[in-house]
Write a protein that holds these residues in place. Structure first.
Motif, PDB file in Angstrom:
ATOM      1  N   LEU A  93      -3.995  -3.795  -2.161  1.00 31.99           N
ATOM      2  CA  LEU A  93      -3.115  -4.835  -2.685  1.00 31.99           C
ATOM      3  C   LEU A  93      -1.733  -4.423  -3.277  1.00 31.99           C
ATOM      4  O   LEU A  93      -0.958  -5.178  -3.486  1.00 31.99           O
ATOM      5  CB  LEU A  93      -3.907  -4.941  -4.490  1.00 31.99           C
ATOM      6  CG  LEU A  93      -5.389  -5.506  -4.062  1.00 31.99           C
ATOM      7  CD1 LEU A  93      -6.076  -5.560  -5.485  1.00 31.99           C
ATOM      8  CD2 LEU A  93      -5.474  -6.992  -3.452  1.00 31.99           C
ATOM      9  N   TYR A  94      -1.372  -3.047  -3.205  1.00 35.66           N
ATOM     10  CA  TYR A  94      -0.122  -2.707  -3.469  1.00 35.66           C
ATOM     11  C   TYR A  94       0.791  -2.070  -2.323  1.00 35.66           C
ATOM     12  O   TYR A  94       0.091  -1.088  -1.639  1.00 35.66           O
ATOM     13  CB  TYR A  94      -0.252  -1.655  -4.627  1.00 35.66           C
ATOM     14  CG  TYR A  94      -0.947  -2.129  -5.957  1.00 35.66           C
ATOM     15  CD1 TYR A  94      -0.246  -2.957  -6.642  1.00 35.66           C
ATOM     16  CD2 TYR A  94      -2.198  -1.863  -6.227  1.00 35.66           C
ATOM     17  CE1 TYR A  94      -0.734  -3.402  -7.806  1.00 35.66           C
ATOM     18  CE2 TYR A  94      -2.927  -2.299  -7.306  1.00 35.66           C
ATOM     19  CZ  TYR A  94      -2.292  -3.104  -8.181  1.00 35.66           C
ATOM     20  OH  TYR A  94      -2.862  -3.417  -9.191  1.00 35.66           O
ATOM     21  N   ALA A  95       1.758  -2.755  -1.896  1.00 37.61           N
ATOM     22  CA  ALA A  95       2.542  -2.351  -0.682  1.00 37.61           C
ATOM     23  C   ALA A  95       3.014  -1.051  -0.882  1.00 37.61           C
ATOM     24  O   ALA A  95       3.264  -0.234  -0.226  1.00 37.61           O
ATOM     25  CB  ALA A  95       3.451  -3.549  -0.385  1.00 37.61           C
ATOM     26  N   ALA A  96       3.463  -0.479  -2.177  1.00 38.50           N
ATOM     27  CA  ALA A  96       4.192   0.651  -2.344  1.00 38.50           C
ATOM     28  C   ALA A  96       3.316   1.799  -2.020  1.00 38.50           C
ATOM     29  O   ALA A  96       3.864   2.673  -1.771  1.00 38.50           O
ATOM     30  CB  ALA A  96       4.456   0.734  -3.954  1.00 38.50           C
ATOM     31  N   HIS A  97       1.895   1.777  -2.139  1.00 36.77           N
ATOM     32  CA  HIS A  97       1.101   2.651  -1.677  1.00 36.77           C
ATOM     33  C   HIS A  97       0.777   2.737  -0.314  1.00 36.77           C
ATOM     34  O   HIS A  97       0.016   3.758   0.258  1.00 36.77           O
ATOM     35  CB  HIS A  97      -0.168   2.533  -2.583  1.00 36.77           C
ATOM     36  CG  HIS A  97       0.078   2.735  -4.034  1.00 36.77           C
ATOM     37  ND1 HIS A  97      -0.678   2.113  -5.019  1.00 36.77           N
ATOM     38  CD2 HIS A  97       1.092   3.414  -4.458  1.00 36.77           C
ATOM     39  CE1 HIS A  97      -0.163   2.440  -6.136  1.00 36.77           C
ATOM     40  NE2 HIS A  97       0.829   3.378  -6.054  1.00 36.77           N
ATOM     41  N   LEU A  98       1.053   1.994   0.731  1.00 33.72           N
ATOM     42  CA  LEU A  98       0.730   2.079   2.070  1.00 33.72           C
ATOM     43  C   LEU A  98       1.312   3.227   2.555  1.00 33.72           C
ATOM     44  O   LEU A  98       0.738   3.887   3.517  1.00 33.72           O
ATOM     45  CB  LEU A  98       1.401   0.678   2.768  1.00 33.72           C
ATOM     46  CG  LEU A  98       0.793  -0.555   2.367  1.00 33.72           C
ATOM     47  CD1 LEU A  98       1.675  -1.630   3.049  1.00 33.72           C
ATOM     48  CD2 LEU A  98      -0.655  -0.681   2.667  1.00 33.72           C
ATOM     49  N   ALA A  99       2.390   3.833   2.300  1.00 30.51           N
ATOM     50  CA  ALA A  99       2.889   5.127   2.983  1.00 30.51           C
ATOM     51  C   ALA A  99       2.894   6.391   2.163  1.00 30.51           C
ATOM     52  O   ALA A  99       2.937   7.419   2.709  1.00 30.51           O
ATOM     53  CB  ALA A  99       4.377   4.898   3.050  1.00 30.51           C
ATOM     54  N   SER A 100       2.231   6.155   0.940  1.00 34.01           N
ATOM     55  CA  SER A 100       2.207   7.231  -0.024  1.00 34.01           C
ATOM     56  C   SER A 100       0.991   8.121   0.238  1.00 34.01           C
ATOM     57  O   SER A 100       0.794   9.031  -0.584  1.00 34.01           O
ATOM     58  CB  SER A 100       2.485   7.015  -1.305  1.00 34.01           C
ATOM     59  OG  SER A 100       1.771   6.131  -1.822  1.00 34.01           O
ATOM     60  N   THR A 101      -0.123   7.554   0.806  1.00 31.08           N
ATOM     61  CA  THR A 101      -1.577   8.239   0.732  1.00 31.08           C
ATOM     62  C   THR A 101      -1.837   9.128   1.816  1.00 31.08           C
ATOM     63  O   THR A 101      -2.717   9.764   1.869  1.00 31.08           O
ATOM     64  CB  THR A 101      -2.499   7.177   0.624  1.00 31.08           C
ATOM     65  OG1 THR A 101      -2.460   6.342   1.859  1.00 31.08           O
ATOM     66  CG2 THR A 101      -2.423   6.303  -0.556  1.00 31.08           C
ATOM     67  N   GLY A 102      -0.982   9.112   2.908  1.00 27.63           N
ATOM     68  CA  GLY A 102      -1.084   9.856   4.049  1.00 27.63           C
ATOM     69  C   GLY A 102      -1.307  11.350   3.908  1.00 27.63           C
ATOM     70  O   GLY A 102      -2.063  11.970   4.497  1.00 27.63           O
ATOM     71  N   PRO A 103      -0.331  12.027   3.052  1.00 31.96           N
ATOM     72  CA  PRO A 103      -0.229  13.543   2.822  1.00 31.96           C
ATOM     73  C   PRO A 103      -1.865  13.808   2.171  1.00 31.96           C
ATOM     74  O   PRO A 103      -2.292  15.114   2.268  1.00 31.96           O
ATOM     75  CB  PRO A 103       0.575  13.734   1.897  1.00 31.96           C
ATOM     76  CG  PRO A 103       1.651  12.611   2.167  1.00 31.96           C
ATOM     77  CD  PRO A 103       0.931  11.132   2.429  1.00 31.96           C
ATOM     78  N   PHE A 104      -2.460  12.977   1.748  1.00 32.67           N
ATOM     79  CA  PHE A 104      -3.633  13.136   0.968  1.00 32.67           C
ATOM     80  C   PHE A 104      -4.854  12.830   1.812  1.00 32.67           C
ATOM     81  O   PHE A 104      -6.156  13.299   1.470  1.00 32.67           O
ATOM     82  CB  PHE A 104      -3.936  12.592  -0.373  1.00 32.67           C
ATOM     83  CG  PHE A 104      -2.749  12.906  -1.261  1.00 32.67           C
ATOM     84  CD1 PHE A 104      -2.774  14.112  -2.004  1.00 32.67           C
ATOM     85  CD2 PHE A 104      -1.814  11.837  -1.529  1.00 32.67           C
ATOM     86  CE1 PHE A 104      -1.694  14.368  -3.111  1.00 32.67           C
ATOM     87  CE2 PHE A 104      -0.755  12.203  -2.378  1.00 32.67           C
ATOM     88  CZ  PHE A 104      -0.804  13.409  -3.201  1.00 32.67           C
ATOM     89  N   GLY A 105      -4.758  12.548   3.204  1.00 37.63           N
ATOM     90  CA  GLY A 105      -5.740  12.214   4.014  1.00 37.63           C
ATOM     91  C   GLY A 105      -6.471  10.964   3.635  1.00 37.63           C
ATOM     92  O   GLY A 105      -7.709  10.840   4.287  1.00 37.63           O
ATOM     93  N   LEU A 106      -5.894  10.014   2.878  1.00 35.99           N
ATOM     94  CA  LEU A 106      -6.788   8.755   2.680  1.00 35.99           C
ATOM     95  C   LEU A 106      -5.548   7.552   3.254  1.00 35.99           C
ATOM     96  O   LEU A 106      -4.643   7.712   3.198  1.00 35.99           O
ATOM     97  CB  LEU A 106      -6.649   8.756   1.082  1.00 35.99           C
ATOM     98  CG  LEU A 106      -7.456   9.713   0.348  1.00 35.99           C
ATOM     99  CD1 LEU A 106      -7.356   9.705  -1.024  1.00 35.99           C
ATOM    100  CD2 LEU A 106      -8.939   9.606   0.508  1.00 35.99           C
ATOM    101  N   SER A 107      -6.382   6.699   3.533  1.00 32.03           N
ATOM    102  CA  SER A 107      -5.694   5.376   3.862  1.00 32.03           C
ATOM    103  C   SER A 107      -5.466   4.680   2.794  1.00 32.03           C
ATOM    104  O   SER A 107      -5.947   5.072   1.624  1.00 32.03           O
ATOM    105  CB  SER A 107      -6.852   4.374   4.712  1.00 32.03           C
ATOM    106  OG  SER A 107      -7.793   3.911   3.826  1.00 32.03           O
TER     107      SER A 107
END
Length: 92
Positions: free
Chosen positions: A15-29
Motif C-alpha cells: 500500500l505504501y510506495a515509499a517502502h518498495l525500495a527500502s525493504t531489500g536490505p532486510f531480506g523482505l519484499s
C-alpha cells in the motif's frame, strides 16, 4: 489500530510506495514487510480487549458463585444448607 492492522496485513498488494525500495536490505519484499507491520499493529491492539473481556468474565463467574437462581442465598444457622421447598407435591 486493530482494524487498520488487519487491513494492512491482508492487503494483496503493497500500500505504501515509499517502502518498495527500502525493504531489500532486510531480506523482505515490500508486501512481507507490510504484513509484518500489520501484525505488529493488530496483535498488541487486541491484548487490552482480551484483558477487559477476561476481567468481565471473571467478575461474572465470581458473582455466579454467590448468586443462585437470581437471588443471593443467605447462610443458614448451623452451616447446613436448607432443602428446597416443593409446594403442591403429594406427601407419601
Amino acid at each position: 489500530m486493530g482494524l487498520l492492522g488487519a487491513l494492512i496485513t491482508f492487503a494483496p498488494v503493497p500500500l505504501y510506495a515509499a517502502h518498495l525500495a527500502s525493504t531489500g536490505p532486510f531480506g523482505l519484499s515490500a508486501l512481507e514487510d507490510q504484513q509484518l507491520a500489520g501484525l505488529l499493529m493488530w496483535v498488541p491492539a487486541i491484548l487490552p480487549n482480551i484483558a477487559a473481556a477476561l476481567t468481565c468474565l471473571l467478575r461474572v463467574v465470581r458473582q455466579g458463585e454467590t448468586v443462585v437462581g437470581g437471588a443471593a442465598r443467605a447462610p443458614v444457622a448451623g452451616g447446613a444448607a436448607r432443602a428446597p421447598v416443593v409446594r403442591g407435591a403429594a406427601r407419601a
